[in-house]
Design a protein around this motif. Structure first.
Motif, PDB file in Angstrom:
ATOM      1  N   LEU A 153     -22.538  31.276 -17.059  1.00  0.00           N
ATOM      2  CA  LEU A 153     -22.432  32.034 -15.798  1.00  0.00           C
ATOM      3  C   LEU A 153     -22.345  33.716 -16.467  1.00  0.00           C
ATOM      4  CD1 LEU A 153     -19.945  32.476 -13.838  1.00  0.00           C
ATOM      5  CD2 LEU A 153     -17.893  32.250 -15.292  1.00  0.00           C
ATOM      6  N   ASP A 154     -22.264  34.177 -15.434  1.00  0.00           N
ATOM      7  CA  ASP A 154     -22.955  35.865 -16.016  1.00  0.00           C
ATOM      8  C   ASP A 154     -22.348  36.460 -15.570  1.00  0.00           C
ATOM      9  OD1 ASP A 154     -24.275  38.293 -15.901  1.00  0.00           O
ATOM     10  OD2 ASP A 154     -25.690  38.477 -14.971  1.00  0.00           O
ATOM     11  N   SER A 155     -21.347  37.272 -16.530  1.00  0.00           N
ATOM     12  CA  SER A 155     -19.996  38.107 -15.548  1.00  0.00           C
ATOM     13  C   SER A 155     -19.485  39.588 -16.757  1.00  0.00           C
ATOM     14  CB  SER A 155     -19.011  36.911 -15.432  1.00  0.00           C
ATOM     15  OG  SER A 155     -18.483  36.613 -17.096  1.00  0.00           O
ATOM     16  N   LYS A 156     -19.004  40.179 -16.671  1.00  0.00           N
ATOM     17  CA  LYS A 156     -18.567  40.831 -18.191  1.00  0.00           C
ATOM     18  C   LYS A 156     -17.579  40.209 -18.550  1.00  0.00           C
ATOM     19  CE  LYS A 156     -17.963  44.684 -14.026  1.00  0.00           C
ATOM     20  NZ  LYS A 156     -17.438  46.001 -13.863  1.00  0.00           N
ATOM     21  N   ARG A 157     -16.622  40.581 -19.616  1.00  0.00           N
ATOM     22  CA  ARG A 157     -16.117  39.779 -20.494  1.00  0.00           C
ATOM     23  C   ARG A 157     -15.215  38.065 -20.130  1.00  0.00           C
ATOM     24  NH1 ARG A 157     -11.698  43.130 -24.285  1.00  0.00           N
ATOM     25  NH2 ARG A 157     -11.217  40.929 -25.919  1.00  0.00           N
ATOM     26  N   VAL A 158     -14.992  37.707 -20.354  1.00  0.00           N
ATOM     27  CA  VAL A 158     -14.307  36.215 -20.743  1.00  0.00           C
ATOM     28  C   VAL A 158     -13.135  36.343 -21.531  1.00  0.00           C
ATOM     29  CG1 VAL A 158     -14.260  33.894 -20.355  1.00  0.00           C
ATOM     30  CG2 VAL A 158     -16.546  34.745 -19.678  1.00  0.00           C
ATOM     31  N   LEU A 159     -12.135  36.323 -20.627  1.00  0.00           N
ATOM     32  CA  LEU A 159     -10.867  36.104 -21.933  1.00  0.00           C
ATOM     33  C   LEU A 159     -10.084  35.104 -22.157  1.00  0.00           C
ATOM     34  CD1 LEU A 159     -10.075  39.147 -22.747  1.00  0.00           C
ATOM     35  CD2 LEU A 159     -10.921  39.217 -20.421  1.00  0.00           C
ATOM     36  N   ARG A 160     -10.162  33.658 -21.069  1.00  0.00           N
ATOM     37  CA  ARG A 160      -9.515  33.207 -21.408  1.00  0.00           C
ATOM     38  C   ARG A 160     -10.675  31.716 -20.376  1.00  0.00           C
ATOM     39  NH1 ARG A 160      -6.438  33.366 -25.736  1.00  0.00           N
ATOM     40  NH2 ARG A 160      -4.962  34.112 -24.270  1.00  0.00           N
ATOM     41  N   ILE A 161     -10.940  30.782 -20.919  1.00  0.00           N
ATOM     42  CA  ILE A 161     -11.517  29.758 -20.431  1.00  0.00           C
ATOM     43  C   ILE A 161      -9.950  28.384 -20.951  1.00  0.00           C
ATOM     44  CG2 ILE A 161     -13.325  27.730 -20.138  1.00  0.00           C
ATOM     45  CD1 ILE A 161     -15.243  29.591 -21.485  1.00  0.00           C
ATOM     46  N   ARG A 162      -9.813  27.544 -19.658  1.00  0.00           N
ATOM     47  CA  ARG A 162      -9.088  26.683 -20.274  1.00  0.00           C
ATOM     48  C   ARG A 162      -9.593  25.932 -19.299  1.00  0.00           C
ATOM     49  NH1 ARG A 162      -2.699  28.341 -21.098  1.00  0.00           N
ATOM     50  NH2 ARG A 162      -2.673  26.692 -21.582  1.00  0.00           N
ATOM     51  N   LYS A 163      -8.826  24.331 -19.910  1.00  0.00           N
ATOM     52  CA  LYS A 163      -9.119  23.144 -18.663  1.00  0.00           C
ATOM     53  C   LYS A 163      -7.872  22.192 -18.579  1.00  0.00           C
ATOM     54  CE  LYS A 163     -11.580  18.527 -18.829  1.00  0.00           C
ATOM     55  NZ  LYS A 163     -12.401  17.323 -19.761  1.00  0.00           N
ATOM     56  N   PHE A 164      -7.468  22.447 -17.349  1.00  0.00           N
ATOM     57  CA  PHE A 164      -6.520  21.431 -16.577  1.00  0.00           C
ATOM     58  C   PHE A 164      -7.142  20.419 -15.405  1.00  0.00           C
ATOM     59  CE2 PHE A 164      -5.358  25.969 -17.254  1.00  0.00           C
ATOM     60  CZ  PHE A 164      -4.824  26.021 -18.041  1.00  0.00           C
ATOM     61  N   GLY A 165      -6.683  19.425 -15.966  1.00  0.00           N
ATOM     62  CA  GLY A 165      -7.162  18.499 -15.054  1.00  0.00           C
ATOM     63  C   GLY A 165      -8.953  18.021 -15.643  1.00  0.00           C
TER      64      GLY A 165
END
Length: 310
Positions: free
Chosen positions: A25-37
């Motif tokens: 994923l090309d994006s600006k800054r990633v603040l949080r990655i979280r897995k739900f289900g």
């Protein structure tokens, strides 16, 4: 697979092959990655994204503001929350197809105080948390603005910032009434849902905490000696790593590769490696705790801001 949120998007790699990570994923800054289900969500400064294939492909969910700093799914899976910059909170009950602002957060008495000059004189909802034993409770950590709690799924809010440093970077929720707040001025714990706070870092000389993590009865927390304006010296952040077997009552400093220049900013745990704790640093290094010792697993070309096992 390990998903690595960075200042320039998301990388993906097996934990044993981090040096071969690819950008997914090309994006600006990633603040949080979280897995739900069965889905993974990425809160980034380019929007809120979701992946349903383990992080290979991503869909922009069209959150009302582009700069999304935090994401949370309610324990029953019915509500998806997005915290943004400036500090607003939104909820979706249709998997991100539409959004409604939770305006009660704007009604808090301290709202006009939430600002920091280096963040455009604004604040952001930096952290969101909940616990299955209190499924209607949402905890919001504001940078800069303290911690606030809702017990009705985010409709109305109560300030829980008394006795707490207001520069909140992350809120860990190990129990329904227990929160651990990593702040720009200390590490704090409450065991009464924020009505009172105890400072945990009084015996150490590092005060700038970014994120804590708990696993197998042990609390992990990394800190710099002071805030970012001081990081230009010989030792950079002059960072340290602390481990606690008693929920933070005692903090033991432990060594790790790259210290004191490398500041740990992100955490996750590896299921596929027997539950090893994994950490990511400001310089792009992935560290792994194996048999009680920290070792380097590999690196990505940019700084790491969040980790998640997909």
């Amino acid at each position: 697979m390990l998903l690595i949120g960075t200042t320039e998007g998301i990388y993906c790699a097996p934990l044993d092959e981090v040096d071969d990570a690819t950008c997914v994923l090309d994006s600006k800054r990633v603040l949080r990655i979280r897995k739900f289900g069965g889905a993974v969500f990425a809160a980034t400064q380019s929007g809120l994204f979701r992946s349903t294939d383990g992080g290979t492909t991503w869909t922009n969910l069209g959150a009302p503001r582009d700069e999304v700093y935090s994401v949370l799914m309610s324990p029953d899976g019915e509500r998806l929350y997005a915290g943004t910059h400036p500090a607003h909170l939104y909820v979706s009950t249709d998997e991100g197809n539409s959004w409604r602002e939770l305006e009660g957060l704007q009604d808090l008495p301290s709202r006009e105080e939430w600002r920091l000059p280096r963040h455009r004189n604004e604040a952001h909802v930096r952290s969101l948390g909940t616990h299955p034993d209190a499924p209607e409770r949402v905890i919001a950590g504001i940078e800069v603005g303290g911690i606030h709690v809702s017990d009705d799924n985010g409709d109305t809010w109560t300030e829980r910032r008394e006795g707490l440093h207001d520069d909140v970077h992350h809120v860990l929720v190990p129990e329904s009434d227990e929160f651990v707040a990593s702040c720009g001025g200390g590490l704090y714990r409450t065991r009464d849902a924020g009505r009172s706070w105890t400072r945990l870092d009084v015996a150490v000389d590092h005060t700038y905490f970014r994120e804590s993590f708990a696993a197998d009865g042990r609390l992990y927390a990394a800190a710099a000696r002071s805030s970012p304006p001081s990081w230009g010296g010989k030792h950079g952040p002059d960072a340290a790593l602390f481990e606690s077997p008693d929920g933070g009552d005692t903090l033991k400093s432990v060594s790790y590769p790259g210290q004191p220049e490398e500041f740990i900013l992100a955490w996750t745990a590896s299921d596929e490696a027997g539950g090893d704790i994994v950490a990511g640093t400001r310089g792009g290094h992935v560290l792994r705790r194996v048999d009680g010792e920290w070792a380097k697993s590999g690196s990505v070309p940019v700084g790491i801001s969040s980790l998640c096992m997909a």
